[in-house]
Write a protein that holds these residues in place. Structure first.
Motif, PDB file in Angstrom:
ATOM      1  N   THR A 199      15.294  -4.583  -6.046  1.00  0.00           N
ATOM      2  CA  THR A 199      14.352  -4.591  -4.927  1.00  0.00           C
ATOM      3  C   THR A 199      12.930  -4.926  -5.349  1.00  0.00           C
ATOM      4  N   PHE A 200      12.618  -4.779  -6.629  1.00  0.00           N
ATOM      5  CA  PHE A 200      11.270  -5.066  -7.113  1.00  0.00           C
ATOM      6  C   PHE A 200      10.841  -6.487  -6.747  1.00  0.00           C
ATOM      7  N   VAL A 201      11.733  -7.448  -6.983  1.00  0.00           N
ATOM      8  CA  VAL A 201      11.373  -8.847  -6.782  1.00  0.00           C
ATOM      9  C   VAL A 201      11.261  -9.203  -5.302  1.00  0.00           C
ATOM     10  N   LEU A 202      11.757  -8.347  -4.418  1.00  0.00           N
ATOM     11  CA  LEU A 202      11.755  -8.659  -2.993  1.00  0.00           C
ATOM     12  C   LEU A 202      10.738  -7.843  -2.195  1.00  0.00           C
ATOM     13  N   SER A 203       9.947  -7.005  -2.857  1.00  0.00           N
ATOM     14  CA  SER A 203       9.000  -6.160  -2.132  1.00  0.00           C
ATOM     15  C   SER A 203       7.970  -6.972  -1.371  1.00  0.00           C
ATOM     16  N   VAL A 204       7.330  -7.919  -2.053  1.00  0.00           N
ATOM     17  CA  VAL A 204       6.300  -8.723  -1.392  1.00  0.00           C
ATOM     18  C   VAL A 204       6.905  -9.646  -0.334  1.00  0.00           C
ATOM     19  N   ALA A 209      12.668  -3.035   2.795  1.00  0.00           N
ATOM     20  CA  ALA A 209      12.260  -3.855   3.936  1.00  0.00           C
ATOM     21  C   ALA A 209      11.812  -2.970   5.106  1.00  0.00           C
ATOM     22  N   GLY A 210      12.622  -1.956   5.413  1.00  0.00           N
ATOM     23  CA  GLY A 210      12.257  -1.067   6.506  1.00  0.00           C
ATOM     24  C   GLY A 210      10.991  -0.283   6.211  1.00  0.00           C
ATOM     25  N   GLY A 211      10.814   0.109   4.948  1.00  0.00           N
ATOM     26  CA  GLY A 211       9.622   0.856   4.576  1.00  0.00           C
ATOM     27  C   GLY A 211       8.352   0.034   4.700  1.00  0.00           C
ATOM     28  N   ALA A 212       8.420  -1.252   4.341  1.00  0.00           N
ATOM     29  CA  ALA A 212       7.255  -2.123   4.502  1.00  0.00           C
ATOM     30  C   ALA A 212       6.880  -2.234   5.979  1.00  0.00           C
ATOM     31  N   GLY A 213       7.892  -2.366   6.834  1.00  0.00           N
ATOM     32  CA  GLY A 213       7.622  -2.421   8.260  1.00  0.00           C
ATOM     33  C   GLY A 213       7.034  -1.126   8.782  1.00  0.00           C
ATOM     34  N   ARG A 214       7.603  -0.009   8.352  1.00  0.00           N
ATOM     35  CA  ARG A 214       7.099   1.291   8.813  1.00  0.00           C
ATOM     36  C   ARG A 214       5.656   1.507   8.361  1.00  0.00           C
ATOM     37  N   SER A 223      -7.282 -15.398   3.990  1.00  0.00           N
ATOM     38  CA  SER A 223      -7.433 -14.361   2.975  1.00  0.00           C
ATOM     39  C   SER A 223      -6.436 -14.613   1.847  1.00  0.00           C
ATOM     40  N   THR A 224      -6.828 -14.221   0.662  1.00  0.00           N
ATOM     41  CA  THR A 224      -5.981 -14.492  -0.497  1.00  0.00           C
ATOM     42  C   THR A 224      -4.779 -13.568  -0.511  1.00  0.00           C
ATOM     43  N   SER A 225      -3.781 -13.962  -1.263  1.00  0.00           N
ATOM     44  CA  SER A 225      -2.563 -13.168  -1.377  1.00  0.00           C
ATOM     45  C   SER A 225      -2.888 -11.776  -1.902  1.00  0.00           C
ATOM     46  N   ALA A 226      -2.099 -10.806  -1.454  1.00  0.00           N
ATOM     47  CA  ALA A 226      -2.287  -9.433  -1.941  1.00  0.00           C
ATOM     48  C   ALA A 226      -2.124  -9.352  -3.453  1.00  0.00           C
ATOM     49  N   LEU A 227      -1.271 -10.185  -4.020  1.00  0.00           N
ATOM     50  CA  LEU A 227      -1.041 -10.147  -5.459  1.00  0.00           C
ATOM     51  C   LEU A 227      -2.252 -10.612  -6.248  1.00  0.00           C
ATOM     52  N   ARG A 228      -3.184 -11.314  -5.603  1.00  0.00           N
ATOM     53  CA  ARG A 228      -4.399 -11.742  -6.284  1.00  0.00           C
ATOM     54  C   ARG A 228      -5.437 -10.643  -6.353  1.00  0.00           C
ATOM     55  N   GLU A 234       2.123  -7.601   3.870  1.00  0.00           N
ATOM     56  CA  GLU A 234       2.118  -8.104   2.498  1.00  0.00           C
ATOM     57  C   GLU A 234       1.495  -7.093   1.548  1.00  0.00           C
ATOM     58  N   TYR A 235       0.417  -6.443   1.980  1.00  0.00           N
ATOM     59  CA  TYR A 235      -0.199  -5.418   1.137  1.00  0.00           C
ATOM     60  C   TYR A 235       0.740  -4.220   0.971  1.00  0.00           C
ATOM     61  N   GLN A 236       1.513  -3.913   2.009  1.00  0.00           N
ATOM     62  CA  GLN A 236       2.527  -2.871   1.854  1.00  0.00           C
ATOM     63  C   GLN A 236       3.524  -3.262   0.765  1.00  0.00           C
ATOM     64  N   GLY A 237       3.963  -4.524   0.810  1.00  0.00           N
ATOM     65  CA  GLY A 237       4.901  -4.985  -0.204  1.00  0.00           C
ATOM     66  C   GLY A 237       4.309  -4.948  -1.596  1.00  0.00           C
ATOM     67  N   ALA A 238       3.042  -5.383  -1.732  1.00  0.00           N
ATOM     68  CA  ALA A 238       2.387  -5.346  -3.042  1.00  0.00           C
ATOM     69  C   ALA A 238       2.227  -3.911  -3.528  1.00  0.00           C
ATOM     70  N   TRP A 239       1.896  -3.013  -2.622  1.00  0.00           N
ATOM     71  CA  TRP A 239       1.747  -1.608  -2.993  1.00  0.00           C
ATOM     72  C   TRP A 239       3.068  -1.038  -3.479  1.00  0.00           C
TER      73      TRP A 239
END
Length: 429
Positions: free
Chosen positions: A62-67, A118-123, A225-230, A364-369
């Motif tokens: 799941t790490f690679v799919l968070s963002v 996926a559900g957690g990022a949405g929540r 705005s720049t990507s959250a990963l930046r 996206e910031y949820q995914g990066a977090w």
């Protein structure tokens, strides 16, 4: 119980709806969490090391799919992703009684971790979007208290299942969880939409803007705005919060396995431990979150989390050499202190997410977090289980040292994240 809910839940009607929904969800999850160590070791037939390794593999997948999951939440709407993840999770719990061996275990926990990510990022994106800024952290704290009311009830039900000493009853536990989670998914669909559930239409082309276009032009010219990963400070801060978030690895994986395999404590104590954890969280979560609405307040909560984390490690590690009621008391105190770590870490995370996320990229910031949480779950269960079970006191002290280091690094990381967002604001202007 209803009077307790009325006293503990907020005045906001929406926050109350989300809190009641959280109670139901947590009942389903809490029933299974209470007995998952017994289920995996005695029903599936896994060793403690296999349980830890399987959970780490799920974290890696799941790490690679968070963002990407966070970007998807921004694109199609956080509530939709949240509800889809809830349904998929319920379906996966239906398969638990038929797991056979390590490979089947890994397949199921990987699938469950994926839909929960996926559900957690949405929540996460939904609950930040749907509340005004001044209500976010407090409302999230109330929702967390409601979650723990549900976990308390779930722990009691799970404890009754364990006390029966019947394998058939234990096999039925994930089916009960699945039924509860299907209802939870339906409740999510009944919630009002948030801002990100209705993406803004594209800006009109510059050539069709007329005399009144001065108000539209800034939107047309606004740089993306720049990507959250930046935002490297934010990503590093998420990683450090993830290290502190391994209080959940201790709570749900290491300490139960430690109790079952390394101490003379009765396994039914697990239900009382989870009950203590969740009752304290119900009573203290809102109080622990006070002041965390700012970055400075969130950093203070981070320091308190590290202190509680260290105390828990020290208390638990000595129980390998104690007997009877002394063991029970020390493990209980260890759960009290790890509860403190949980409450302060949650409060810090809400403050950081509310204050340091780009409003245009909530998902996206949820995914990066969540990359930080996922990274620590990749190594956490296997590493912590190995350190605790094989290194004993030295292993527990190393785990405690990681929490102290994470708290120290979080401070410059938060300031870097602040500067990144400030530079974006200047660029927009």
């Amino acid at each position: 119980m209803n009077a307790l809910l009325v006293r503990l839940l907020p005045d906001s009607a929406l926050a109350r709806r989300l809190s009641y929904q959280s109670v139901l969800f947590a009942i389903g999850e809490g029933v299974f969490i209470t007995g998952n160590a017994v289920f995996f070791t005695q029903i599936v037939g896994l060793t403690a090391a296999q349980v830890g390794l399987g959970l780490s593999i799920a974290g890696l997948v799941t790490f690679v799919l968070s963002v990407p999951a966070g970007k998807l939440a921004d694109r199609v709407g956080p509530k939709r992703i949240w509800s889809i993840g809830a349904v998929a999770g319920a379906l996966l719990y239906l398969t638990y009684p038929w797991i056979h061996g390590f490979i089947g275990f890994v397949a199921i926990v990987c699938g469950l971790a994926l839909v929960e990510a996926a559900g957690g990022a949405g929540r996460g994106a939904y609950t930040i979007d749907v509340f005004p800024r001044e209500e976010r952290v407090r409302s999230l704290a109330f929702m967390r208290s409601a979650l723990n009311i549900g976990f308390t009830l779930g722990a009691l039900i799970g404890g009754l299942a364990l006390a029966m000493h019947d394998d058939d009853v234990i096999r039925a536990v994930p089916l009960f969880t699945a039924a509860i989670l299907f209802v939870n998914a339906w409740l999510i669909t009944r919630l009002p939409d948030a801002a990100h559930d209705h993406p803004a239409p594209p800006a009109p082309p510059a050539e069709v803007v007329s005399a009144g276009a001065d108000e539209i032009a800034p939107a047309v010219e606004r740089p993306a705005s720049t990507s959250a990963l930046r935002n490297r400070g934010f990503v590093l801060l998420g990683l450090m919060n993830g290290v502190l978030g391994t209080n959940q690895v201790l709570l749900n994986v290491v300490i139960p396995l430690w109790l079952v395999t390394e101490t003379d404590a009765p396994r039914t104590l697990l239900a009382w431990l989870f009950g203590t954890n969740t009752v304290l969280a119900v009573l203290l979560q809102v109080r622990a979150a006070r002041g965390s609405e700012t970055v400075d307040g969130a950093l203070r909560a981070t320091r308190l989390c590290a202190i509680s984390f260290v105390l828990s490690c020290v208390l638990i590690m000595v129980t390998a050499d104690t007997l009877s009621w002394v063991t029970i008391l020390l493990i209980w105190l260890g759960h009290v202190t790890i509860t403190g770590a949980e409450l302060f870490q949650s409060a810090a995370a809400w403050g950081f997410m509310a204050e340091l996320s780009d409003p245009d990229r909530r998902g996206e910031y949820q995914g990066a977090w969540r990359l930080g949480n996922q990274f620590t779950w990749i190594i956490g269960p296997a590493a912590y289980t190995w350190l605790a079970m094989h290194w004993g006191m030295s292993g527990w002290m190393l785990i405690a040292g990681l929490a102290v280091a994470a708290s120290a690094i979080a401070h410059p990381a938060a300031r870097s994240a602040e500067r990144h967002l400030q530079r974006e604001v200047v660029a927009v202007r």
